[in-house]
Enzyme design. Structure first.
Site, PDB file in Angstrom:
ATOM      1  N   PRO A  14       0.795  -1.223   0.000  1.00 13.22           N
ATOM      2  CA  PRO A  14       0.000   0.000   0.000  1.00 13.22           C
ATOM      3  C   PRO A  14       0.829   1.275   0.000  1.00 13.22           C
ATOM      4  O   PRO A  14       1.855   1.367   0.673  1.00 13.22           O
ATOM      5  CB  PRO A  14      -0.806  -0.102   1.311  1.00 13.22           C
ATOM      6  CG  PRO A  14      -0.063  -1.085   2.148  1.00 13.22           C
ATOM      7  CD  PRO A  14       0.571  -2.043   1.198  1.00 13.22           C
ATOM      8  N   ASN A  15       0.332   2.218  -0.777  1.00 11.24           N
ATOM      9  CA  ASN A  15       0.866   3.586  -0.880  1.00 11.24           C
ATOM     10  C   ASN A  15       2.165   3.691  -1.676  1.00 11.24           C
ATOM     11  O   ASN A  15       2.632   4.792  -1.950  1.00 11.24           O
ATOM     12  CB  ASN A  15       1.055   4.214   0.520  1.00 11.24           C
ATOM     13  CG  ASN A  15      -0.249   4.261   1.294  1.00 11.24           C
ATOM     14  OD1 ASN A  15      -1.248   4.753   0.772  1.00 11.24           O
ATOM     15  ND2 ASN A  15      -0.270   3.716   2.488  1.00 11.24           N
TER      16      ASN A  15
ATOM     17  N   ARG B 160       5.173  10.979  -2.701  1.00 17.52           N
ATOM     18  CA  ARG B 160       4.839  10.787  -1.286  1.00 17.52           C
ATOM     19  C   ARG B 160       6.074  11.043  -0.413  1.00 17.52           C
ATOM     20  O   ARG B 160       7.077  10.341  -0.547  1.00 17.52           O
ATOM     21  CB  ARG B 160       4.396   9.326  -1.117  1.00 17.52           C
ATOM     22  CG  ARG B 160       4.198   8.907   0.303  1.00 17.52           C
ATOM     23  CD  ARG B 160       4.121   7.379   0.396  1.00 17.52           C
ATOM     24  NE  ARG B 160       3.874   6.973   1.760  1.00 17.52           N
ATOM     25  CZ  ARG B 160       4.071   5.734   2.201  1.00 17.52           C
ATOM     26  NH1 ARG B 160       4.515   4.793   1.395  1.00 17.52           N
ATOM     27  NH2 ARG B 160       3.835   5.435   3.446  1.00 17.52           N
TER      28      ARG B 160
ATOM     29  N   TYR C 221      11.238   9.052   1.362  1.00 13.47           N
ATOM     30  CA  TYR C 221      11.270   7.986   0.349  1.00 13.47           C
ATOM     31  C   TYR C 221      11.955   8.377  -0.963  1.00 13.47           C
ATOM     32  O   TYR C 221      12.083   7.535  -1.860  1.00 13.47           O
ATOM     33  CB  TYR C 221       9.834   7.520   0.056  1.00 13.47           C
ATOM     34  CG  TYR C 221       9.117   6.996   1.278  1.00 13.47           C
ATOM     35  CD1 TYR C 221       9.578   5.863   1.941  1.00 13.47           C
ATOM     36  CD2 TYR C 221       7.986   7.638   1.785  1.00 13.47           C
ATOM     37  CE1 TYR C 221       8.928   5.388   3.078  1.00 13.47           C
ATOM     38  CE2 TYR C 221       7.329   7.168   2.919  1.00 13.47           C
ATOM     39  CZ  TYR C 221       7.805   6.043   3.566  1.00 13.47           C
ATOM     40  OH  TYR C 221       7.181   5.568   4.683  1.00 13.47           O
TER      41      TYR C 221
ATOM     42  N   ASN D 200       8.090  -5.317  -0.786  1.00 12.40           N
ATOM     43  CA  ASN D 200       7.944  -4.217   0.174  1.00 12.40           C
ATOM     44  C   ASN D 200       6.485  -4.208   0.609  1.00 12.40           C
ATOM     45  O   ASN D 200       5.606  -3.734  -0.127  1.00 12.40           O
ATOM     46  CB  ASN D 200       8.323  -2.871  -0.461  1.00 12.40           C
ATOM     47  CG  ASN D 200       8.289  -1.736   0.562  1.00 12.40           C
ATOM     48  OD1 ASN D 200       7.689  -1.864   1.635  1.00 12.40           O
ATOM     49  ND2 ASN D 200       8.915  -0.616   0.226  1.00 12.40           N
TER      50      ASN D 200
ATOM     51  N   ALA E  48       3.127  -0.555   5.071  1.00 14.08           N
ATOM     52  CA  ALA E  48       2.656  -0.581   6.462  1.00 14.08           C
ATOM     53  C   ALA E  48       2.143  -1.961   6.879  1.00 14.08           C
ATOM     54  O   ALA E  48       2.118  -2.275   8.078  1.00 14.08           O
ATOM     55  CB  ALA E  48       1.566   0.468   6.650  1.00 14.08           C
TER      56      ALA E  48
ATOM     57  N   HIS F  42       3.958  -4.114   9.394  1.00 13.23           N
ATOM     58  CA  HIS F  42       3.838  -3.890  10.839  1.00 13.23           C
ATOM     59  C   HIS F  42       2.544  -4.439  11.426  1.00 13.23           C
ATOM     60  O   HIS F  42       2.383  -4.474  12.644  1.00 13.23           O
ATOM     61  CB  HIS F  42       3.911  -2.383  11.132  1.00 13.23           C
ATOM     62  CG  HIS F  42       5.019  -1.697  10.408  1.00 13.23           C
ATOM     63  ND1 HIS F  42       6.336  -2.078  10.524  1.00 13.23           N
ATOM     64  CD2 HIS F  42       5.018  -0.667   9.500  1.00 13.23           C
ATOM     65  CE1 HIS F  42       7.091  -1.301   9.757  1.00 13.23           C
ATOM     66  NE2 HIS F  42       6.308  -0.454   9.116  1.00 13.23           N
TER      67      HIS F  42
ATOM     68  N   GLU G  60      12.339  -9.082   2.129  1.00 17.71           N
ATOM     69  CA  GLU G  60      11.587  -7.870   2.490  1.00 17.71           C
ATOM     70  C   GLU G  60      12.438  -6.623   2.253  1.00 17.71           C
ATOM     71  O   GLU G  60      13.622  -6.604   2.594  1.00 17.71           O
ATOM     72  CB  GLU G  60      11.191  -7.964   3.971  1.00 17.71           C
ATOM     73  CG  GLU G  60      10.418  -6.773   4.496  1.00 17.71           C
ATOM     74  CD  GLU G  60       9.711  -7.101   5.809  1.00 17.71           C
ATOM     75  OE1 GLU G  60       9.262  -8.262   5.997  1.00 17.71           O
ATOM     76  OE2 GLU G  60       9.601  -6.198   6.661  1.00 17.71           O
TER      77      GLU G  60
ATOM     78  N   HIS H 280      12.424  -2.328   2.831  1.00 16.40           N
ATOM     79  CA  HIS H 280      11.868  -1.036   3.230  1.00 16.40           C
ATOM     80  C   HIS H 280      12.837   0.030   2.750  1.00 16.40           C
ATOM     81  O   HIS H 280      14.053  -0.068   3.012  1.00 16.40           O
ATOM     82  CB  HIS H 280      11.671  -0.941   4.746  1.00 16.40           C
ATOM     83  CG  HIS H 280      10.667  -1.919   5.256  1.00 16.40           C
ATOM     84  ND1 HIS H 280       9.308  -1.760   5.023  1.00 16.40           N
ATOM     85  CD2 HIS H 280      10.814  -3.079   5.924  1.00 16.40           C
ATOM     86  CE1 HIS H 280       8.668  -2.785   5.556  1.00 16.40           C
ATOM     87  NE2 HIS H 280       9.557  -3.606   6.097  1.00 16.40           N
TER      88      HIS H 280
ATOM     89  N   ARG I  29      12.672   5.069  12.899  1.00 13.09           N
ATOM     90  CA  ARG I  29      11.436   5.848  12.797  1.00 13.09           C
ATOM     91  C   ARG I  29      10.536   5.601  14.023  1.00 13.09           C
ATOM     92  O   ARG I  29      11.017   5.220  15.072  1.00 13.09           O
ATOM     93  CB  ARG I  29      10.747   5.510  11.463  1.00 13.09           C
ATOM     94  CG  ARG I  29      11.624   5.898  10.261  1.00 13.09           C
ATOM     95  CD  ARG I  29      10.939   5.630   8.944  1.00 13.09           C
ATOM     96  NE  ARG I  29       9.746   6.458   8.793  1.00 13.09           N
ATOM     97  CZ  ARG I  29       8.853   6.305   7.809  1.00 13.09           C
ATOM     98  NH1 ARG I  29       9.039   5.356   6.893  1.00 13.09           N
ATOM     99  NH2 ARG I  29       7.794   7.079   7.742  1.00 13.09           N
TER     100      ARG I  29
HETATM  101  C1  DQA Z   1       8.037   1.433   4.022  1.00 16.54           C
HETATM  102  C2  DQA Z   1       8.096   1.641   5.542  1.00 16.54           C
HETATM  103  C3  DQA Z   1       6.720   1.440   6.165  1.00 16.54           C
HETATM  104  O1  DQA Z   1       6.793   1.669   7.562  1.00 16.54           O
HETATM  105  C4  DQA Z   1       5.730   2.416   5.565  1.00 16.54           C
HETATM  106  O2  DQA Z   1       4.443   2.180   6.100  1.00 16.54           O
HETATM  107  C5  DQA Z   1       5.722   2.373   4.077  1.00 16.54           C
HETATM  108  C6  DQA Z   1       6.994   2.326   3.380  1.00 16.54           C
HETATM  109  C7  DQA Z   1       9.395   1.740   3.353  1.00 16.54           C
HETATM  110  O3  DQA Z   1       9.584   1.333   2.217  1.00 16.54           O
HETATM  111  O4  DQA Z   1      10.251   2.401   3.971  1.00 16.54           O
HETATM  112  O5  DQA Z   1       4.672   2.473   3.447  1.00 16.54           O
HETATM  113  O6  DQA Z   1       7.725   0.076   3.750  1.00 16.54           O
END
Ligand code: DQA
Length: 149
Positions: free
Chosen positions: A13-14, A21, A26, A76, A79, A82, A100, A102, A109
């Site tokens: 997501p996102n 963003r 990022y 990736n 969120a 978590h 994985e 990030h 963070r």
């Molecule tokens: C993320 C880190 C996550 O905590 C966050 O919710 C993201 C991006 C990263 O790539 O740093 O959406 O996965």
């Protein structure tokens, strides 16, 4: 027929908003840029990279299940890393190696980002290396495929 191993690059997501963003966190590279680079790198490393992104937990679970027929996954989870026991169980249920990623250093963070539900069932984790982390993860997946194959 393509006999090269296939690796799924999966983003949660996102991450479709990358580039727009929170660039301080990022960077300015878009998801399309990352996907293009990983397909290219895959070509150099002798694997086919296929790409997918979803904002929906169930669709990500389905993608992981389908990766049973593939050779590796770079993931990736955003969120959901978590929060998602469903994704953790899906990764655990599929033998395909999954690494994985990030982009940000989640350990530097907010405390809620320090825990990853998914990390314990991953074949490796990269955090805090920026978008370069995707390349590192792909190289590791390809190395694992070589070890297993
Ligand atoms: C993320 C880190 C996550 O905590 C966050 O919710 C993201 C991006 C990263 O790539 O740093 O959406 O996965």
């Amino acid at each position: 027929m393509d006999a090269r191993p296939t690796v799924l690059l999966l983003n949660g997501p996102n991450l479709n908003l990358l580039g727009r963003r929170d660039p301080a966190q990022y960077g300015t590279t878009t998801l399309a840029d990352i996907e293009k680079r990983l397909v290219e790198l895959g070509g150099e490393l002798g694997v086919e990279v296929v790409c997918a992104q979803s904002n929906h937990e169930g669709e990500l679970v389905d993608r992981i299940h389908a990766a049973r027929d593939l050779d590796g996954v770079v993931f990736n989870p955003g969120a959901y890393a978590h929060t998602s026991i469903a994704l953790r169980d899906a990764i655990d249920a599929v033998p395909t190696p999954c690494v994985e990623v990030h982009i940000s250093n989640v350990h530097a963070r907010e405390p809620f980002r320090h825990v990853s539900m998914t990390a314990p069932v991953m074949s490796g984790c990269v955090s805090g290396c920026g978008v370069h982390g995707y390349e590192l993860a792909l190289r590791h997946v390809v190395w694992l495929i070589g070890q297993n194959g």
